[in-house]
Every structure is written in C-alpha cells, then in structure tokens.
Design an enzyme around this catalytic site. Structure first.
Site, PDB file in Angstrom:
ATOM      1  CG  HIS A 135      -0.316  -0.110   2.519  1.00 25.55           C
ATOM      2  ND1 HIS A 135       0.788   1.137   3.020  1.00 25.55           N
ATOM      3  CD2 HIS A 135      -0.077  -0.640   3.122  1.00 25.55           C
ATOM      4  CE1 HIS A 135       0.954   1.188   4.700  1.00 25.55           C
ATOM      5  NE2 HIS A 135       0.662  -0.411   4.357  1.00 25.55           N
ATOM      6  CG  HIS A 144      12.549  -4.865 -13.704  1.00 26.61           C
ATOM      7  ND1 HIS A 144      13.417  -5.705 -14.788  1.00 26.61           N
ATOM      8  CD2 HIS A 144      12.047  -6.254 -13.127  1.00 26.61           C
ATOM      9  CE1 HIS A 144      13.440  -7.067 -15.103  1.00 26.61           C
ATOM     10  NE2 HIS A 144      12.391  -7.266 -13.707  1.00 26.61           N
TER      11      HIS A 144
HETATM   12  C1  LIG Z   1      24.482  -6.610  -7.614  1.00 30.59           C
HETATM   13  C2  LIG Z   1      25.041  -6.581  -9.105  1.00 30.59           C
HETATM   14  C3  LIG Z   1      23.896  -5.740 -10.096  1.00 30.59           C
HETATM   15  C4  LIG Z   1      26.072  -6.944  -8.907  1.00 30.59           C
HETATM   16  O1  LIG Z   1      26.569  -7.282 -10.396  1.00 30.59           O
HETATM   17  P1  LIG Z   1      28.660  -7.409 -10.625  1.00 30.59           P
HETATM   18  O2  LIG Z   1      28.688  -5.411 -10.676  1.00 30.59           O
HETATM   19  O3  LIG Z   1      27.802  -7.747 -11.856  1.00 30.59           O
HETATM   20  O4  LIG Z   1      29.512  -7.851  -9.185  1.00 30.59           O
HETATM   21  P2  LIG Z   1      29.038  -8.945  -9.436  1.00 30.59           P
HETATM   22  O5  LIG Z   1      29.122 -10.351 -10.221  1.00 30.59           O
HETATM   23  O6  LIG Z   1      31.073  -9.382 -10.388  1.00 30.59           O
HETATM   24  O7  LIG Z   1      30.749  -9.241  -8.098  1.00 30.59           O
HETATM   25  C5  LIG Z   1      30.956  -7.953  -7.302  1.00 30.59           C
HETATM   26  C6  LIG Z   1      31.105  -8.889  -5.907  1.00 30.59           C
HETATM   27  O8  LIG Z   1      29.742  -8.408  -5.301  1.00 30.59           O
HETATM   28  C7  LIG Z   1      29.155  -9.213  -4.697  1.00 30.59           C
HETATM   29  N1  LIG Z   1      27.949  -9.627  -4.507  1.00 30.59           N
HETATM   30  C8  LIG Z   1      27.342  -9.271  -5.852  1.00 30.59           C
HETATM   31  N2  LIG Z   1      25.811  -9.307  -5.915  1.00 30.59           N
HETATM   32  C9  LIG Z   1      26.028  -9.629  -4.422  1.00 30.59           C
HETATM   33  C10 LIG Z   1      24.776  -9.931  -4.068  1.00 30.59           C
HETATM   34  N3  LIG Z   1      23.688  -9.787  -4.712  1.00 30.59           N
HETATM   35  N4  LIG Z   1      24.294  -9.983  -2.667  1.00 30.59           N
HETATM   36  C11 LIG Z   1      25.604 -10.031  -2.461  1.00 30.59           C
HETATM   37  N5  LIG Z   1      27.039 -10.102  -2.686  1.00 30.59           N
HETATM   38  C12 LIG Z   1      27.029  -9.598  -4.280  1.00 30.59           C
HETATM   39  C13 LIG Z   1      30.401 -10.885  -5.985  1.00 30.59           C
HETATM   40  O9  LIG Z   1      29.972 -11.510  -4.675  1.00 30.59           O
HETATM   41  C14 LIG Z   1      31.808 -10.174  -5.701  1.00 30.59           C
HETATM   42  O10 LIG Z   1      32.237 -10.411  -4.027  1.00 30.59           O
HETATM   43  P3  LIG Z   1      34.022 -10.385  -4.207  1.00 30.59           P
HETATM   44  O11 LIG Z   1      34.548  -8.908  -4.963  1.00 30.59           O
HETATM   45  O12 LIG Z   1      34.352 -10.390  -2.707  1.00 30.59           O
HETATM   46  O13 LIG Z   1      34.116 -11.755  -4.910  1.00 30.59           O
HETATM   47  C15 LIG Z   1      24.209  -8.457  -9.246  1.00 30.59           C
HETATM   48  O14 LIG Z   1      24.709  -9.693  -9.045  1.00 30.59           O
HETATM   49  C16 LIG Z   1      22.793  -8.756  -8.824  1.00 30.59           C
HETATM   50  O15 LIG Z   1      22.546  -9.206  -7.822  1.00 30.59           O
HETATM   51  N6  LIG Z   1      22.101  -8.188  -9.405  1.00 30.59           N
HETATM   52  C17 LIG Z   1      20.304  -8.410  -9.784  1.00 30.59           C
HETATM   53  C18 LIG Z   1      20.700  -9.330 -10.285  1.00 30.59           C
HETATM   54  C19 LIG Z   1      18.594  -9.283 -10.770  1.00 30.59           C
HETATM   55  O16 LIG Z   1      17.816  -9.524  -9.445  1.00 30.59           O
HETATM   56  N7  LIG Z   1      18.397 -10.130 -11.330  1.00 30.59           N
HETATM   57  C20 LIG Z   1      16.825 -10.048 -12.384  1.00 30.59           C
HETATM   58  C21 LIG Z   1      16.466 -10.873 -13.112  1.00 30.59           C
HETATM   59  S1  LIG Z   1      14.823 -10.451 -14.256  1.00 30.59           S
END
Ligand SMILES: CC(C)(COP(=O)(O)OP(=O)(O)OC[C@H]1O[C@@H](n2cnc3c(N)ncnc32)[C@H](O)[C@@H]1OP(=O)(O)O)[C@@H](O)C(=O)NCCC(=O)NCCS
Length: 206
Positions: A135, A144
């Site tokens: 709400h 998104h």
């Molecule tokens: C947060 C996010 C954008 C980061 O992406 P990125 O910049 O490519 O990051 P990386 O995968 O290179 O990870 C970098 C660091 O952050 C950490 N990390 C990434 N995503 C994380 C998350 N969601 N929660 C906790 N830690 C996370 C990784 O473990 C890594 O840690 P390290 O440096 O200690 O190894 C991505 O992981 C994410 O969660 N995206 C959302 C995806 C989603 O919701 N999709 C829906 C599709 S409909």
C-alpha cells in the site's frame, strides 16, 4: 484481428508475448535492435528494430516495450511516444491489483504479483513474477521489481531503479533514481541516486 507489437525479443519479451496471447492478442510481432542476430521465434515473426516499428506503427492496435534493463527500456519507450498505435499495459489474470492503485502506460504486471491499495506505479515498469508492491508505494517510470522482490508499504522508488530478485524493502524507505538493489538484499534505510546496494542489511557496493 488484434495486432500487438512487442519491442524486445529476449526472455522477458517471450514472457510478455505469452501473457498477451493469454489476454486475447491474436497476432504478436517482435521488434528488436539486434533483430538480424536474434534467433527467430517460430511462434512470432521478427520484423526489424524500433525504427522499423515506427514506420509500421499504424498497422498495430497496441505496442509494448519488453526489455528488462531499465535504462534501455526507457530509451526505447521514449522513441515510441509518438507512435500511432497505443502503448498498452498488461496485467496477468493471476495477479492481484487493487482497484485503488494507479498503473502507468506500458507497465506489465506478471503472474503471482500483488499491487496493493493506493500504490502508484509509473510508466514502462515491470512488476515481475511473484513480486509485491504494498500500500501507498510510489514507483517512478521504468522501475523493474524483479521476481519475488517484496516492497513494503509507503516506499518510494525513483525512475529507472531495479529492485533485485528476492530482495526485501522495509516500509517507508526512499530509494533514489537509477539504483540497483542486488539479488536478495534487505534494504532498511534510504538509498541515494545511482547507488548499487547488496547484502543484509543492504550496503553500497564498493
Ligand atoms: C548487485 C549486482 C548488480 C552486482 O553485479 P556485478 O557488478 O556484476 O558484481 P559481481 O558479480 O562482479 O560481484 C562483485 C562482488 O559483489 C558480490 N555480490 C554481487 N551480487 C551480490 C548480491 N546480490 N548480494 C551479495 N553480494 C553480491 C560478489 O560476490 C562479489 O564479491 P567479491 O568481490 O567479494 O567476490 C548483481 O550481482 C545482482 O544482484 N543483480 C540483480 C540481478 C537480478 O535481480 N536479476 C533479476 C532478473 S529479472
């Protein structure tokens, strides 16, 4: 025959096409910037890019942008603003949307999601599978809410922010524009524009 154009022929585009078909759109065509390289979907034709759509727009009864990336979706949405075919919204019959909510043009509300009373959702948003928007939330344009994310009451979210899969947002929190909330994050305090936050409690990624 009701003809729909969907811009964006990736995975999200296929989900949106499936929903449109369920809701009675009889002819569905894709447009995509990468139309030359994308594998063709045997169920629906690919007719070109967004420019090609604008040239043909009067042939369609509706159009929708189906691109997961918030910035890219908003860019394409801006290009079709002057389209002669209306920008539609789609709401899955197995979602629950309050009669007292407001939903902007070009927004899609997918299966199993809930939008509760007095929520206001902007244009070109995605309320993805199993997400909840409680709400009095106010979401800007091109937000998104990814699958299974839960947004408690009275939260505000700025334009082009992406609320990651399975995340949880505490009531009353203010999230800025162009924010990325990581998968599974638990947001308990306000987030400034352009930040990426992860973890529980969510903190800015360094
Ligand atoms: C947060 C996010 C954008 C980061 O992406 P990125 O910049 O490519 O990051 P990386 O995968 O290179 O990870 C970098 C660091 O952050 C950490 N990390 C990434 N995503 C994380 C998350 N969601 N929660 C906790 N830690 C996370 C990784 O473990 C890594 O840690 P390290 O440096 O200690 O190894 C991505 O992981 C994410 O969660 N995206 C959302 C995806 C989603 O919701 N999709 C829906 C599709 S409909």
């Amino acid at each position: 025959m009701k003809k729909l154009a969907i811009i964006g022929a990736g995975g999200h585009g296929k989900v949106v096409a499936d929903l449109a078909s369920l809701l009675g759109w009889e002819s569905i065509s894709f447009f995509d910037a990468a139309w030359k390289d994308k594998p063709s979907d045997p169920r629906r034709p690919m007719l070109g890019d967004t420019t090609a759509f604008m040239e043909k727009s009067k042939e369609f009864d509706g159009v929708l942008i189906a691109i997961g990336n918030c910035e890219y979706r908003w860019n394409e949405f801006s290009k079709i603003n002057n389209s002669t075919s209306p920008i539609i919204t789609l709401t899955h019959p197995n979602s629950t949307v309050s009669q007292y909510s407001k939903i902007g043009d070009g927004t899609v509300i997918l299966a199993g999601s809930v939008v509760n009373t007095d929520a206001v959702i902007g244009k070109a948003c995605i309320i993805n599978v199993g997400a909840t928007v409680d709400h009095d939330c106010i979401l800007g344009n091109s937000v998104h809410v990814a699958p299974g994310a839960h947004i408690s009451g009275g939260v505000t979210i700025g334009d082009a922010s992406w609320i990651g899969v399975g995340s949880a947002i505490k009531q009353g929190v203010r999230i800025g524009k162009n924010v990325m909330v990581g998968a599974g994050a638990v947001v308990i305090s306000d987030i400034p524009d352009n930040a990426t936050v992860v973890g529980n409690p969510a903190r800015t990624m360094t």
